[in-house]
Design a protein around this motif. Structure first.
Motif, mmCIF file in Angstrom:
data_model
loop_
_atom_site.group_PDB
_atom_site.id
_atom_site.type_symbol
_atom_site.label_atom_id
_atom_site.label_comp_id
_atom_site.label_asym_id
_atom_site.label_seq_id
_atom_site.Cartn_x
_atom_site.Cartn_y
_atom_site.Cartn_z
ATOM 1 N N TYR A 159 7.150 3.829 -8.316
ATOM 2 C CA TYR A 159 6.027 4.292 -8.020
ATOM 3 C C TYR A 159 5.332 4.767 -9.459
ATOM 4 O O TYR A 159 6.094 5.641 -10.016
ATOM 5 C CB TYR A 159 6.081 5.461 -7.129
ATOM 6 C CG TYR A 159 4.539 6.018 -6.464
ATOM 7 C CD1 TYR A 159 4.265 5.469 -5.477
ATOM 8 C CD2 TYR A 159 3.913 7.241 -7.188
ATOM 9 C CE1 TYR A 159 2.863 6.117 -4.839
ATOM 10 C CE2 TYR A 159 2.656 7.527 -6.857
ATOM 11 C CZ TYR A 159 2.217 7.128 -5.663
ATOM 12 O OH TYR A 159 0.949 7.636 -5.116
ATOM 13 N N TYR A 209 1.789 6.637 -0.796
ATOM 14 C CA TYR A 209 0.753 5.636 -0.728
ATOM 15 C C TYR A 209 0.190 5.659 -2.067
ATOM 16 O O TYR A 209 0.229 6.544 -3.111
ATOM 17 C CB TYR A 209 -0.392 5.762 0.269
ATOM 18 C CG TYR A 209 0.157 5.370 1.742
ATOM 19 C CD1 TYR A 209 -0.096 4.180 2.097
ATOM 20 C CD2 TYR A 209 0.947 6.276 2.424
ATOM 21 C CE1 TYR A 209 0.371 3.663 3.515
ATOM 22 C CE2 TYR A 209 1.494 5.744 3.462
ATOM 23 C CZ TYR A 209 1.057 4.662 4.259
ATOM 24 O OH TYR A 209 1.422 4.166 5.591
ATOM 25 N N GLU A 210 -0.678 4.601 -2.511
ATOM 26 C CA GLU A 210 -1.524 4.714 -3.785
ATOM 27 C C GLU A 210 -2.487 5.865 -3.746
ATOM 28 O O GLU A 210 -2.922 6.272 -2.718
ATOM 29 C CB GLU A 210 -2.281 3.347 -3.789
ATOM 30 C CG GLU A 210 -2.988 2.889 -2.521
ATOM 31 C CD GLU A 210 -3.817 1.799 -3.027
ATOM 32 O OE1 GLU A 210 -4.050 1.139 -3.945
ATOM 33 O OE2 GLU A 210 -4.555 1.260 -1.905
ATOM 34 N N GLU A 261 0.904 -1.140 0.113
ATOM 35 C CA GLU A 261 0.078 -0.032 0.170
ATOM 36 C C GLU A 261 0.798 1.363 -0.126
ATOM 37 O O GLU A 261 0.584 2.175 -0.616
ATOM 38 C CB GLU A 261 -0.816 0.087 1.115
ATOM 39 C CG GLU A 261 -1.957 -1.082 1.275
ATOM 40 C CD GLU A 261 -2.847 -1.150 2.502
ATOM 41 O OE1 GLU A 261 -2.311 -0.454 3.580
ATOM 42 O OE2 GLU A 261 -3.764 -1.601 2.494
ATOM 43 N N THR A 263 -4.691 6.688 -10.480
ATOM 44 C CA THR A 263 -4.208 5.287 -10.669
ATOM 45 C C THR A 263 -2.887 5.029 -10.250
ATOM 46 O O THR A 263 -2.191 4.034 -10.735
ATOM 47 C CB THR A 263 -4.315 5.005 -12.145
ATOM 48 O OG1 THR A 263 -3.421 5.962 -12.935
ATOM 49 C CG2 THR A 263 -5.868 4.977 -12.779
ATOM 50 N N SER A 264 -2.498 5.964 -9.581
ATOM 51 C CA SER A 264 -0.776 5.787 -8.978
ATOM 52 C C SER A 264 -0.888 4.707 -7.879
ATOM 53 O O SER A 264 -1.824 4.560 -7.347
ATOM 54 C CB SER A 264 -0.442 7.441 -8.313
ATOM 55 O OG SER A 264 -1.290 7.630 -7.515
ATOM 56 N N GLY A 265 0.527 4.096 -7.792
ATOM 57 C CA GLY A 265 0.624 3.434 -6.917
ATOM 58 C C GLY A 265 2.117 2.707 -7.155
ATOM 59 O O GLY A 265 2.794 2.806 -8.007
ATOM 60 N N TRP A 266 2.307 1.607 -6.150
ATOM 61 C CA TRP A 266 3.792 0.923 -6.303
ATOM 62 C C TRP A 266 3.400 -0.522 -7.151
ATOM 63 O O TRP A 266 2.420 -1.185 -6.943
ATOM 64 C CB TRP A 266 4.029 0.461 -4.946
ATOM 65 C CG TRP A 266 4.451 1.712 -4.039
ATOM 66 C CD1 TRP A 266 3.803 2.186 -3.234
ATOM 67 C CD2 TRP A 266 5.717 2.345 -4.168
ATOM 68 N NE1 TRP A 266 4.608 3.572 -2.460
ATOM 69 C CE2 TRP A 266 5.882 3.325 -3.286
ATOM 70 C CE3 TRP A 266 6.947 1.986 -4.961
ATOM 71 C CZ2 TRP A 266 7.051 4.113 -3.085
ATOM 72 C CZ3 TRP A 266 7.943 3.129 -4.852
ATOM 73 C CH2 TRP A 266 8.041 4.015 -3.846
ATOM 74 N N LYS A 267 4.368 -0.576 -7.946
ATOM 75 C CA LYS A 267 4.408 -1.721 -8.718
ATOM 76 C C LYS A 267 5.912 -2.227 -8.637
ATOM 77 O O LYS A 267 6.928 -1.572 -8.115
ATOM 78 C CB LYS A 267 4.085 -1.360 -10.280
ATOM 79 C CG LYS A 267 2.694 -0.966 -10.550
ATOM 80 C CD LYS A 267 2.462 -0.763 -11.819
ATOM 81 C CE LYS A 267 0.797 -0.380 -12.157
ATOM 82 N NZ LYS A 267 0.582 -0.275 -13.455
#
Length: 267
Positions: free
Chosen positions: A264, A226-227, A220, A233-237
């Motif tokens: 990110y 954070y996302e 998360e 639509t941002s977040g960790w991949k």
């Protein structure tokens, strides 16, 4: 009857007169004879004479009040002198038996110095222990195993700062890179295992949740980012060796020399 009463009264009056005349006669004769004169000097002289002592021949020595007082004064002076000498002797004995405190003082000072030295050594040991603990938290795991690299970066946020949620700017490094290091791992460990151990070792904040539907962990936030902090639509991949796997991070088994990148994503 009246004549008898008169005779009795006359007899009583005559007796009274005779008694008065006898008393007057005794007083006159006593004064003439010197019966009522007091020898005033005899009492004083008797009190002025005191028997002091008698010698061996039975003769009695007589002294006046002044001589007796002088004798008593001399005797008292002698007794005072004896008492004073006794006190002096007692003081002398006390002074000679007085303990020598200088040795005890020296021993106490030496003891204090030893205690201070021990305290300093203990403090040094504590500092060394704290230093070792700090180093232990920043060192990489030392268990035997293979190695891989891991990178955590958020460079895409630098190109979308206008979309970043207010108050998050301080968590974005100027270079965009949060961590880049080499980690060891053991067979069977996953990308999730390596990530959480790296964040723990380097003091990086991380938050994740388990997703029962997919049976995997979902990241998360990392480093307070954070996302949805930088767009809808941002977040960790993550990627491994430049490729984005189609499984969750806790399902991907790490291989030797893998290059793991957490990034990110911003739309």
């Amino acid at each position: 009857m009246r004549e008898k009463t008169k005779k009795r009264v006359l007899n009583i009056a005559m007796l009274v007169a005779i008694v008065i005349m006898a008393v007057v006669a005794i007083v006159i004769i006593g004064e003439h004879k010197g019966w009522f004169e007091k020898d005033e000097g005899s009492g004083a002289e008797d009190t002025a004479i005191e028997i002091i002592a008698s010698d061996t021949d039975g003769q009695v020595e007589v002294a006046t009040d002044s001589e007796a007082e002088e004798e008593i004064s001399n005797q008292a002076a002698i007794e005072d002198l004896d008492v004073t000498e006794d006190y002096v002797e007692e003081d002398t004995e006390f002074e000679t038996t007085e303990p020598d405190n200088s040795i005890s003082t020296t021993e106490n000072e030496a003891s204090l110095e030893e205690n201070e030295s021990t305290t300093t050594e203990t403090t040094t040991e504590l500092d060394t222990t704290e230093l070792s603990s700090t180093e232990a938290t920043t060192e990489q795991p030392t268990e035997a195993g293979k190695s891989c690299t891991i990178t955590i970066q958020c460079t895409s946020i630098l190109d979308n700062m206008d979309k970043l949620k207010e108050g998050k700017e301080s968590y974005v490094p100027s270079s965009g890179y949060i961590l880049s290091t080499t980690m060891t791992y053991t067979d069977g460990e996953t990308v999730f295992d390596v990530l959480t151990r790296a964040c723990s070792s380097y003091g990086i904040q991380i938050e994740y949740a388990y997703t029962p539907m997919y049976g995997t962990y979902y990241i998360e936030g990392i480093n307070q980012l954070y996302e949805f902090d930088c767009g809808g639509t941002s977040g960790w991949k993550y990627s491994v060796n430049g490729t984005s796997p189609n499984v969750g991070c806790s399902d991907y088994i790490v291989n030797e020399n893998d290059s793991i990148v957490w990034y990110y994503y911003c739309e």
